[in-house]
Design a protein around this motif. Structure first.
Motif, PDB file in Angstrom:
ATOM      1  N   TYR A   1       0.837  -1.191   0.000  1.00  0.00           N
ATOM      2  CA  TYR A   1       0.000   0.000   0.000  1.00  0.00           C
ATOM      3  C   TYR A   1       0.877   1.248   0.000  1.00  0.00           C
ATOM      4  CZ  TYR A   1      -3.802  -3.167   1.311  1.00  0.00           C
ATOM      5  OH  TYR A   1      -4.721  -4.178   1.337  1.00  0.00           O
ATOM      6  N   THR A   2       0.341   2.334  -0.571  1.00  0.00           N
ATOM      7  CA  THR A   2       1.140   3.544  -0.736  1.00  0.00           C
ATOM      8  C   THR A   2       0.948   4.557   0.382  1.00  0.00           C
ATOM      9  OG1 THR A   2      -0.625   4.420  -2.139  1.00  0.00           O
ATOM     10  CG2 THR A   2       1.240   3.363  -3.247  1.00  0.00           C
ATOM     11  N   THR A   3       0.106   4.277   1.353  1.00  0.00           N
ATOM     12  CA  THR A   3       0.000   5.114   2.537  1.00  0.00           C
ATOM     13  C   THR A   3       0.266   4.244   3.756  1.00  0.00           C
ATOM     14  OG1 THR A   3      -1.367   6.769   3.670  1.00  0.00           O
ATOM     15  CG2 THR A   3      -2.478   4.776   2.882  1.00  0.00           C
ATOM     16  N   ASN A   4       0.474   4.867   4.907  1.00  0.00           N
ATOM     17  CA  ASN A   4       0.839   4.071   6.079  1.00  0.00           C
ATOM     18  C   ASN A   4       0.417   4.763   7.364  1.00  0.00           C
ATOM     19  OD1 ASN A   4       2.780   6.124   6.542  1.00  0.00           O
ATOM     20  ND2 ASN A   4       4.266   5.041   5.267  1.00  0.00           N
ATOM     21  N   GLY A   5       0.794   4.136   8.470  1.00  0.00           N
ATOM     22  CA  GLY A   5       0.565   4.718   9.781  1.00  0.00           C
ATOM     23  C   GLY A   5      -0.898   4.930  10.117  1.00  0.00           C
ATOM     24  N   THR A   6      -1.144   5.989  10.881  1.00  0.00           N
ATOM     25  CA  THR A   6      -2.500   6.251  11.348  1.00  0.00           C
ATOM     26  C   THR A   6      -3.447   6.596  10.202  1.00  0.00           C
ATOM     27  OG1 THR A   6      -1.817   8.524  11.826  1.00  0.00           O
ATOM     28  CG2 THR A   6      -1.800   6.961  13.653  1.00  0.00           C
ATOM     29  N   HIS A   7      -2.917   7.182   9.142  1.00  0.00           N
ATOM     30  CA  HIS A   7      -3.772   7.506   7.999  1.00  0.00           C
ATOM     31  C   HIS A   7      -4.268   6.230   7.312  1.00  0.00           C
ATOM     32  CE1 HIS A   7      -3.157  11.850   8.143  1.00  0.00           C
ATOM     33  NE2 HIS A   7      -1.935  11.566   8.522  1.00  0.00           N
ATOM     34  N   LEU A   8      -3.407   5.241   7.199  1.00  0.00           N
ATOM     35  CA  LEU A   8      -3.825   3.957   6.648  1.00  0.00           C
ATOM     36  C   LEU A   8      -4.810   3.275   7.592  1.00  0.00           C
ATOM     37  CD1 LEU A   8      -3.679   1.711   4.557  1.00  0.00           C
ATOM     38  CD2 LEU A   8      -1.618   0.840   5.715  1.00  0.00           C
ATOM     39  N   ALA A   9      -4.574   3.381   8.889  1.00  0.00           N
ATOM     40  CA  ALA A   9      -5.480   2.785   9.866  1.00  0.00           C
ATOM     41  C   ALA A   9      -6.885   3.362   9.724  1.00  0.00           C
ATOM     42  CB  ALA A   9      -4.956   3.011  11.280  1.00  0.00           C
ATOM     43  N   CYS A  10      -6.972   4.671   9.553  1.00  0.00           N
ATOM     44  CA  CYS A  10      -8.263   5.324   9.357  1.00  0.00           C
ATOM     45  C   CYS A  10      -8.914   4.835   8.067  1.00  0.00           C
ATOM     46  CB  CYS A  10      -8.061   6.835   9.327  1.00  0.00           C
ATOM     47  SG  CYS A  10      -9.574   7.794   9.072  1.00  0.00           S
ATOM     48  N   TYR A  11      -8.130   4.773   7.009  1.00  0.00           N
ATOM     49  CA  TYR A  11      -8.615   4.318   5.696  1.00  0.00           C
ATOM     50  C   TYR A  11      -9.203   2.909   5.805  1.00  0.00           C
ATOM     51  CZ  TYR A  11      -8.187   4.021   0.513  1.00  0.00           C
ATOM     52  OH  TYR A  11      -8.428   3.924  -0.835  1.00  0.00           O
ATOM     53  N   LEU A  12      -8.454   1.997   6.409  1.00  0.00           N
ATOM     54  CA  LEU A  12      -8.892   0.607   6.508  1.00  0.00           C
ATOM     55  C   LEU A  12     -10.102   0.448   7.424  1.00  0.00           C
ATOM     56  CD1 LEU A  12      -5.399  -1.133   6.752  1.00  0.00           C
ATOM     57  CD2 LEU A  12      -6.947  -1.116   4.776  1.00  0.00           C
ATOM     58  N   SER A  13     -10.194   1.290   8.443  1.00  0.00           N
ATOM     59  CA  SER A  13     -11.325   1.196   9.368  1.00  0.00           C
ATOM     60  C   SER A  13     -12.631   1.559   8.671  1.00  0.00           C
ATOM     61  CB  SER A  13     -11.085   2.105  10.575  1.00  0.00           C
ATOM     62  OG  SER A  13      -9.959   1.661  11.326  1.00  0.00           O
ATOM     63  N   HIS A  14     -12.622   2.633   7.885  1.00  0.00           N
ATOM     64  CA  HIS A  14     -13.829   3.014   7.141  1.00  0.00           C
ATOM     65  C   HIS A  14     -14.136   1.984   6.054  1.00  0.00           C
ATOM     66  CE1 HIS A  14     -14.789   7.007   8.781  1.00  0.00           C
ATOM     67  NE2 HIS A  14     -13.490   7.110   9.008  1.00  0.00           N
ATOM     68  N   LEU A  15     -13.102   1.510   5.377  1.00  0.00           N
ATOM     69  CA  LEU A  15     -13.304   0.473   4.367  1.00  0.00           C
ATOM     70  C   LEU A  15     -13.923  -0.773   4.990  1.00  0.00           C
ATOM     71  CD1 LEU A  15     -12.962  -0.726   1.541  1.00  0.00           C
ATOM     72  CD2 LEU A  15     -10.556  -1.190   2.102  1.00  0.00           C
ATOM     73  N   GLY A  16     -13.499  -1.107   6.199  1.00  0.00           N
ATOM     74  CA  GLY A  16     -14.062  -2.262   6.895  1.00  0.00           C
ATOM     75  C   GLY A  16     -15.558  -2.119   7.149  1.00  0.00           C
ATOM     76  N   ILE A  17     -16.000  -0.899   7.442  1.00  0.00           N
ATOM     77  CA  ILE A  17     -17.439  -0.652   7.630  1.00  0.00           C
ATOM     78  C   ILE A  17     -18.191  -0.926   6.332  1.00  0.00           C
ATOM     79  CG2 ILE A  17     -19.173   1.143   8.008  1.00  0.00           C
ATOM     80  CD1 ILE A  17     -17.895   0.307  10.578  1.00  0.00           C
ATOM     81  N   PHE A  18     -17.655  -0.431   5.212  1.00  0.00           N
ATOM     82  CA  PHE A  18     -18.326  -0.632   3.926  1.00  0.00           C
ATOM     83  C   PHE A  18     -18.430  -2.122   3.593  1.00  0.00           C
ATOM     84  CE2 PHE A  18     -16.265   3.664   2.710  1.00  0.00           C
ATOM     85  CZ  PHE A  18     -17.250   4.342   3.411  1.00  0.00           C
ATOM     86  N   LYS A  19     -17.359  -2.859   3.822  1.00  0.00           N
ATOM     87  CA  LYS A  19     -17.380  -4.296   3.542  1.00  0.00           C
ATOM     88  C   LYS A  19     -18.381  -5.013   4.452  1.00  0.00           C
ATOM     89  CE  LYS A  19     -12.655  -4.794   1.794  1.00  0.00           C
ATOM     90  NZ  LYS A  19     -11.338  -5.427   2.026  1.00  0.00           N
ATOM     91  N   ARG A  20     -18.438  -4.607   5.703  1.00  0.00           N
ATOM     92  CA  ARG A  20     -19.376  -5.234   6.640  1.00  0.00           C
ATOM     93  C   ARG A  20     -20.817  -4.983   6.211  1.00  0.00           C
ATOM     94  NH1 ARG A  20     -19.544  -4.203  13.218  1.00  0.00           N
ATOM     95  NH2 ARG A  20     -21.554  -5.213  13.589  1.00  0.00           N
ATOM     96  N   MET A  21     -21.105  -3.777   5.754  1.00  0.00           N
ATOM     97  CA  MET A  21     -22.454  -3.470   5.281  1.00  0.00           C
ATOM     98  C   MET A  21     -22.841  -4.364   4.114  1.00  0.00           C
ATOM     99  SD  MET A  21     -22.597   0.704   5.464  1.00  0.00           S
ATOM    100  CE  MET A  21     -24.299   0.731   4.859  1.00  0.00           C
ATOM    101  N   VAL A  22     -21.897  -4.559   3.191  1.00  0.00           N
ATOM    102  CA  VAL A  22     -22.170  -5.400   2.025  1.00  0.00           C
ATOM    103  C   VAL A  22     -22.379  -6.850   2.461  1.00  0.00           C
ATOM    104  CG1 VAL A  22     -21.225  -6.290  -0.137  1.00  0.00           C
ATOM    105  CG2 VAL A  22     -20.928  -3.871   0.463  1.00  0.00           C
ATOM    106  N   ASP A  23     -21.467  -7.359   3.290  1.00  0.00           N
ATOM    107  CA  ASP A  23     -21.515  -8.767   3.689  1.00  0.00           C
ATOM    108  C   ASP A  23     -22.736  -9.096   4.543  1.00  0.00           C
ATOM    109  OD1 ASP A  23     -19.140  -9.094   2.342  1.00  0.00           O
ATOM    110  OD2 ASP A  23     -17.880  -9.030   4.135  1.00  0.00           O
ATOM    111  N   GLN A  24     -23.135  -8.171   5.408  1.00  0.00           N
ATOM    112  CA  GLN A  24     -24.221  -8.444   6.350  1.00  0.00           C
ATOM    113  C   GLN A  24     -25.570  -7.891   5.893  1.00  0.00           C
ATOM    114  OE1 GLN A  24     -23.045  -7.194  10.305  1.00  0.00           O
ATOM    115  NE2 GLN A  24     -21.169  -8.407  10.265  1.00  0.00           N
ATOM    116  N   GLY A  25     -25.623  -7.319   4.702  1.00  0.00           N
ATOM    117  CA  GLY A  25     -26.893  -6.818   4.189  1.00  0.00           C
ATOM    118  C   GLY A  25     -27.439  -5.632   4.963  1.00  0.00           C
ATOM    119  N   ILE A  26     -26.550  -4.783   5.461  1.00  0.00           N
ATOM    120  CA  ILE A  26     -26.969  -3.598   6.204  1.00  0.00           C
ATOM    121  C   ILE A  26     -27.301  -2.497   5.201  1.00  0.00           C
ATOM    122  CG2 ILE A  26     -26.236  -1.843   7.870  1.00  0.00           C
ATOM    123  CD1 ILE A  26     -24.340  -4.022   9.040  1.00  0.00           C
TER     124      ILE A  26
END
Length: 339
Positions: free
Chosen positions: A75-100
């Protein structure tokens, strides 16, 4: 009629009658909170109790875990900025997977107007009247403004400032900005702006992700976009989303004035790098956390939008260009209608 989240009814004068429930009418309210930040968790639990809200504390990435994943995947970003990016992305994936179908996503540094539910009902009534369920994202909080927001364009014209990028007035991300403190004639113009009616508008270039709602259909598209950009664009997630919005990725709405804002990094230290431009604290007419004695200063005294609204940069219209926000190039290939 079977009741479901984000359903509407002719009841309540045609308005949106679920907007004042424990999830503000959305199927879930997700809160992104790192377990070690007890101070932020305390604030969020206090907000939930006061406003009678039900929060789902979502899994988040810390910087160390994000860096490990980033190195393994290039990945081309890192640290806390990447952590923030992945956390929001995780929400989107969870919504798709769980039908939210819909979710409100909150970061753990927010404060809210004390009459939150009344304001939210007014906004959701406008969403219903204009769009029904045909929208993608709704920014209930945003740390910057653009010329599409009610009152902003006229305010700028009245004070002789143009929302254009300049070489002498840049923020840390290369956007031109206008200072509310220096470019607005206080106190009359500021008072009129802060007292504008609560309204819905079509956002052109929203920034910051501390309080936004998203639909499952939008989450599907954003999951693909953000996965693609992880390996090609080294930039914060809010900028990646804003560029996508600029080119029609989503139908994005905003609430003006915002009724969920960031507390600010002087009172509540950030997990991200401190901004060179100053604090992130924003104006509230009546702060819930200040009322609960969980803030030391009253945000009623603050200027709107952290005193430095950003306006969208000029983006090249050549659709063959590719995005590289990490190096100051904000041109981007126009996204496909579906991803």
């Amino acid at each position: 009629m079977t009741l479901r989240y984000l359903s509407y009814s002719v009841a309540d004068n045609g308005g949106y009658y679920l907007a004042q429930n424990s999830t503000l009418g959305f199927q879930k309210i997700f809160v992104l909170n790192i377990p070690s930040r007890f101070d932020r968790r305390r604030n969020m639990e206090s907000l939930a109790k006061f406003h009678q809200l039900r929060f789902d504390y979502a899994q988040t990435f810390d910087a160390a875990r994000a860096d490990t994943l980033g190195r393994a995947n290039g990945y081309t970003t890192n640290g806390t900025h990447l952590a923030c990016y992945l956390s929001h992305l995780g929400i989107f994936k969870r919504m798709v997977d769980q039908g939210i179908e819909t979710a409100l996503v909150l970061e753990d540094d927010v404060d809210m107007e004390i009459d939150l539910k009344q304001r939210h009902k007014l906004i959701m009534d406008q969403v219903y009247a204009r769009y029904k369920s045909d929208w993608d994202m709704l920014y209930l909080g945003h740390c910057t403004s653009d010329a599409s927001e009610p009152g902003v364009a006229s305010l700028i014209r009245a004070n002789g400032s143009a929302p254009e990028s300049t070489t002498s007035n840049k923020d840390g991300r290369g956007h031109g900005r206008v200072s509310m403190a220096t470019d607005v004639n206080y106190p009359a113009d500021r008072a009129a702006f802060l007292q504008r009616n609560l309204s819905l508008y079509m956002a052109e270039y929203p920034m910051c992700l501390h309080a936004y709602a998203v639909t499952r259909e939008c989450a599907k598209r954003l999951s693909v976009l953000l996965e693609e950009r992880l390996s090609t664009v080294g930039q914060d997630i809010d900028l990646v989303l804003a560029v996508g919005i600029e080119y029609g990725m989503t139908t994005v709405l905003g609430a003006s004035p915002p009724y969920m804002v960031q507390v600010g990094r002087q009172e509540l230290p950030s997990d991200l790098t401190l901004l060179r431009d100053g604090d992130t604290a924003q104006y509230l007419s009546q702060s819930t956390l200040y009322h609960l004695k969980l803030r030391t200063s009253n945000p009623q005294t603050l200027p709107p939008y952290m005193d430095w609204p950003w306006f969208k940069p000029k983006i090249a219209t050549n659709t063959k260009d590719t995005a590289d926000p990490a190096h100051g190039n904000t041109s981007i290939e126009k996204p496909r209608a579906t991803l």
